[in-house]
Design an enzyme around this catalytic site. Structure first.
Site, PDB file in Angstrom:
ATOM      1  N   GLU A 171     -11.329   6.364   4.657  1.00 19.34           N
ATOM      2  CA  GLU A 171     -10.770   7.245   5.696  1.00 19.34           C
ATOM      3  C   GLU A 171     -11.815   7.524   6.775  1.00 19.34           C
ATOM      4  OE1 GLU A 171      -7.717   7.804   6.088  1.00 19.34           O
ATOM      5  OE2 GLU A 171      -6.889   7.481   4.100  1.00 19.34           O
ATOM      6  N   TYR A 205       0.847  -1.200   0.000  1.00 20.94           N
ATOM      7  CA  TYR A 205       0.000   0.000   0.000  1.00 20.94           C
ATOM      8  C   TYR A 205       0.882   1.250   0.000  1.00 20.94           C
ATOM      9  CZ  TYR A 205      -3.020   3.708   1.650  1.00 20.94           C
ATOM     10  OH  TYR A 205      -3.672   4.915   1.781  1.00 20.94           O
ATOM     11  N   TRP A 254      -5.275   2.480  10.408  1.00 19.62           N
ATOM     12  CA  TRP A 254      -5.468   2.350   8.967  1.00 19.62           C
ATOM     13  C   TRP A 254      -5.331   0.889   8.545  1.00 19.62           C
ATOM     14  CZ3 TRP A 254      -7.851   3.814   5.021  1.00 19.62           C
ATOM     15  CH2 TRP A 254      -7.481   3.388   3.743  1.00 19.62           C
TER      16      TRP A 254
END
Length: 189
Positions: free
Chosen positions: A42, A20, A50
């Protein structure tokens, strides 16, 4: 692969996290569907890590119709119940309702600006901002641009778009290049 210098937040023991960072985080996004995906993810992250959301990303794609805002905007009570029962995503009623609401607001912005990307990129004068290179302790959670964008999104009726969430979105979608000073991606993005 692991011998390249990276941002200090990257956990090298998690290959999907490394991928990522290396392939997506901070790459400028001009595709509206990807913008909606990042905005939704988000918001889902609020109060969580995350990596928790990243691991559930494929489930989110399935549950939220590939992040097609035109489809998500039409989700009804039955869809909301389906999402609340889906163990593959974060089952938070407020976050799910925010995603559905935000899809409708997203379409309104598209209608006004032609593309959501035209709207959001104007907040950084259509080019990624480049804050001074950082060390781990120098990372900030907001910026004047994220404050302004957050305020405008809220005025337009978006939910879960506080300045911290918006700044994380701006980092992920490449509106700001926040790679650390020694990260190999600092000069590639």
């Amino acid at each position: 692969m692991n011998d390249r210098p990276r941002c200090p937040w990257v956990d090298l023991s998690k290959p999907d996290y490394v991928a990522y960072h290396d392939e997506e985080w901070g790459v400028p996004v001009h595709d509206d569907q990807r913008q909606f995906e990042f905005l939704t993810l988000e918001a889902a992250q609020a109060g969580l890590s995350w990596y928790t959301v990243l691991r559930k990303r494929d489930n989110y794609r399935r549950a939220f119709a590939g992040f097609d805002p035109a489809v998500v905007a039409n989700f009804d009570d039955e869809d909301e119940a389906r999402l609340l029962a889906d163990a593959g995503i974060i089952r938070n009623k407020l976050k799910i309702r925010a995603a559905i609401n935000n899809a409708a607001r997203f379409l309104e912005v598209q209608s006004e600006f032609g593309q959501f990307s035209n709207y959001i990129w104007a907040f950084v004068e259509n080019a990624p901002t480049r804050p001074p290179p950082k060390r781990h302790e120098d990372y900030r959670a907001t910026s004047p641009e994220s404050d302004a964008l957050s305020k405008d999104l809220k005025k337009r009726g978006f939910k879960f778009v506080g300045s911290t969430i918006v700044y994380a979105h701006m980092q992920a979608a490449g509106l700001v290049n926040d790679h650390s000073a020694d990260c190999f991606r600092r000069h590639e993005s």
